[in-house]
Design an enzyme around this catalytic site. Structure first.
Site, PDB file in Angstrom:
ATOM      1  N   ASN A   9       0.874  -1.177   0.000  1.00 25.12           N
ATOM      2  CA  ASN A   9       0.000   0.000   0.000  1.00 25.12           C
ATOM      3  C   ASN A   9       0.911   1.227   0.000  1.00 25.12           C
ATOM      4  O   ASN A   9       1.489   1.568   1.027  1.00 25.12           O
ATOM      5  CB  ASN A   9      -0.891  -0.040   1.255  1.00 25.12           C
ATOM      6  CG  ASN A   9      -1.725   1.213   1.425  1.00 25.12           C
ATOM      7  OD1 ASN A   9      -1.798   2.052   0.530  1.00 25.12           O
ATOM      8  ND2 ASN A   9      -2.361   1.332   2.579  1.00 25.12           N
ATOM      9  N   LYS A  11       0.132   4.208  -0.253  1.00 25.07           N
ATOM     10  CA  LYS A  11      -0.524   5.394   0.326  1.00 25.07           C
ATOM     11  C   LYS A  11      -0.276   6.612  -0.583  1.00 25.07           C
ATOM     12  O   LYS A  11      -0.124   6.442  -1.789  1.00 25.07           O
ATOM     13  CB  LYS A  11      -0.046   5.620   1.764  1.00 25.07           C
ATOM     14  CG  LYS A  11      -0.174   4.341   2.607  1.00 25.07           C
ATOM     15  CD  LYS A  11      -0.063   4.555   4.075  1.00 25.07           C
ATOM     16  CE  LYS A  11      -0.203   3.206   4.778  1.00 25.07           C
ATOM     17  NZ  LYS A  11      -0.231   3.316   6.225  1.00 25.07           N
ATOM     18  N   HIS A  94      -9.720   1.270   4.498  1.00 18.14           N
ATOM     19  CA  HIS A  94      -8.474   1.397   5.264  1.00 18.14           C
ATOM     20  C   HIS A  94      -8.721   2.314   6.469  1.00 18.14           C
ATOM     21  O   HIS A  94      -9.498   3.268   6.380  1.00 18.14           O
ATOM     22  CB  HIS A  94      -7.366   1.974   4.369  1.00 18.14           C
ATOM     23  CG  HIS A  94      -6.022   1.910   5.005  1.00 18.14           C
ATOM     24  ND1 HIS A  94      -5.626   2.822   5.959  1.00 18.14           N
ATOM     25  CD2 HIS A  94      -4.994   1.034   4.866  1.00 18.14           C
ATOM     26  CE1 HIS A  94      -4.398   2.495   6.368  1.00 18.14           C
ATOM     27  NE2 HIS A  94      -3.994   1.422   5.725  1.00 18.14           N
ATOM     28  N   GLU A  96      -7.084   4.643   7.673  1.00 16.75           N
ATOM     29  CA  GLU A  96      -6.835   6.075   7.413  1.00 16.75           C
ATOM     30  C   GLU A  96      -8.037   6.709   6.722  1.00 16.75           C
ATOM     31  O   GLU A  96      -8.355   7.879   6.962  1.00 16.75           O
ATOM     32  CB  GLU A  96      -5.548   6.233   6.579  1.00 16.75           C
ATOM     33  CG  GLU A  96      -4.314   5.964   7.428  1.00 16.75           C
ATOM     34  CD  GLU A  96      -3.108   5.428   6.674  1.00 16.75           C
ATOM     35  OE1 GLU A  96      -3.075   5.496   5.431  1.00 16.75           O
ATOM     36  OE2 GLU A  96      -2.188   4.919   7.338  1.00 16.75           O
ATOM     37  N   GLU A 166      -5.931  -5.156  10.297  1.00 16.58           N
ATOM     38  CA  GLU A 166      -4.914  -4.132  10.537  1.00 16.58           C
ATOM     39  C   GLU A 166      -5.211  -3.404  11.852  1.00 16.58           C
ATOM     40  O   GLU A 166      -6.021  -2.458  11.874  1.00 16.58           O
ATOM     41  CB  GLU A 166      -4.907  -3.113   9.394  1.00 16.58           C
ATOM     42  CG  GLU A 166      -4.531  -3.705   8.058  1.00 16.58           C
ATOM     43  CD  GLU A 166      -3.854  -2.656   7.181  1.00 16.58           C
ATOM     44  OE1 GLU A 166      -2.718  -2.899   6.780  1.00 16.58           O
ATOM     45  OE2 GLU A 166      -4.461  -1.609   6.926  1.00 16.58           O
ATOM     46  N   GLY A 172       2.003   2.027  10.736  1.00 19.83           N
ATOM     47  CA  GLY A 172       2.968   3.120  10.613  1.00 19.83           C
ATOM     48  C   GLY A 172       3.674   3.473  11.901  1.00 19.83           C
ATOM     49  O   GLY A 172       4.333   4.509  11.984  1.00 19.83           O
ATOM     50  N   SER A 212       2.957  -2.338  10.296  1.00 15.75           N
ATOM     51  CA  SER A 212       4.415  -2.390  10.539  1.00 15.75           C
ATOM     52  C   SER A 212       5.052  -3.722  10.149  1.00 15.75           C
ATOM     53  O   SER A 212       5.971  -4.193  10.818  1.00 15.75           O
ATOM     54  CB  SER A 212       4.729  -2.019  11.994  1.00 15.75           C
ATOM     55  OG  SER A 212       4.332  -0.682  12.256  1.00 15.75           O
TER      56      SER A 212
HETATM   57  P1  PGA Z   1       2.465   0.099   7.644  1.00 17.50           P
HETATM   58  O1  PGA Z   1       1.039   0.348   6.964  1.00 17.50           O
HETATM   59  O2  PGA Z   1       3.003  -1.185   7.069  1.00 17.50           O
HETATM   60  O3  PGA Z   1       3.296   1.292   7.270  1.00 17.50           O
HETATM   61  O4  PGA Z   1       2.235  -0.014   9.109  1.00 17.50           O
HETATM   62  C1  PGA Z   1       0.153  -0.712   6.733  1.00 17.50           C
HETATM   63  C2  PGA Z   1      -1.110  -0.187   6.121  1.00 17.50           C
HETATM   64  O5  PGA Z   1      -1.507   0.945   6.429  1.00 17.50           O
HETATM   65  O6  PGA Z   1      -1.758  -0.863   5.308  1.00 17.50           O
END
Ligand code: PGA
Length: 248
Positions: A9, A11, A94, A96, A166, A172, A212
């Protein structure tokens, strides 16, 4: 036997030049023999990334879509548009998007149903916040989000979706869920699907872990019985992403 799937992803990262260079690097280094690989990239890069990856087994996905097919929704992109570009995957719900764009469970469900109608594979994200985990509500939150997301889906639909667990606190942050924490919730998701849609649906649906994931922890996470791969953010735009894909 479910094949592993590793979805990157990106982003809102990488400008056009960077996206081009990175995709070319990935084309050279990522080995797709053992896992399906998908790059979920910003809308503006979909066409370019897809054309660079033509002839490889790496697939391209979007990070969001609108649930209507077309209409007066300035700034939005529909599932029908993605399907017409032969983009096979789309991330839905997601955390976010849920947090910053106030996407509701109902919208997540509408988007997932529309994605299926358009022949796309939705990667549906669910997961608890830190506060919810600390107050012992992880299972109830995940159950509720899942029930909303898959409402009105048939058992056959379920075999075509991907669920990404998730935990919000792990996204993140560098604070990965332990393999036991991730496995426990992925197993719960599979059990819930078995109860609602039957054994075959539960056996076939792919459930990913995200939060992560890195080259260092991919192997232990993806070796758990109910974790069928990962949704990878930060580590998916690094040159070492091939180490996450070839985690064994
Ligand atoms: P990350 O993000 O691996 O940077 O923690 C995962 C995601 O948001 O899908």
């Amino acid at each position: 036997m479910r094949k592993k799937l590793i979805a990157g992803n990106w982003k809102m990262n990488l400008n056009a030049k960077m996206a081009e260079q990175f995709t070319k690097l990935m084309k050279e280094t990522v080995n797709t023999d053992t896992a399906d690989v998908v790059f979920c990239v910003p809308f503006v890069h979909l066409g370019m990334v897809k054309s660079i990856l033509a002839g490889t087994n790496i697939k391209v996905g979007a990070q969001n879509m609108h649930y209507a097919s077309n209409g007066a929704y300035t700034g939005e992109i529909s599932g029908q548009m993605l399907a017409s570009m032969e983009i096979p995957y789309v991330i839905i719900g997601h955390s976010e998007r849920r947090e910053y764009f106030k996407e509701s469970d109902t919208e997540v469900n509408l988007k997932a149903l529309t994605a299926l109608k358009e022949g796309l594979t939705p990667i549906i994200c669910i997961g608890e916040t830190s506060k919810q985990r600390k107050s012992g509500r992880t299972f109830s939150v995940v159950r509720k989000q899942l029930a909303f997301a898959i409402d009105e889906m048939t058992a056959e639909d379920i075999t075509k979706i991907i669920v990404a667990y998730e935990p919000v606190w792990a996204i993140g942050t560098g604070e990965t869920a332990t393999k036991e924490q991730a496995e426990e919730v992925c197993a719960l998701i599979r059990d819930e699907i078995k109860a609602s849609h039957g054994q075959t649906a539960a056996d076939n649906v792919r459930i990913l872990y995200g939060g992560s994931v890195s080259p260092e922890n991919a192997n232990e996470l993806f070796s758990m019985p109910n974790i069928d791969g990962g949704l990878v953010g930060g580590a998916s735009i690094k040159s070492t992403f091939e180490k996450v894909v070839n985690f064994e």
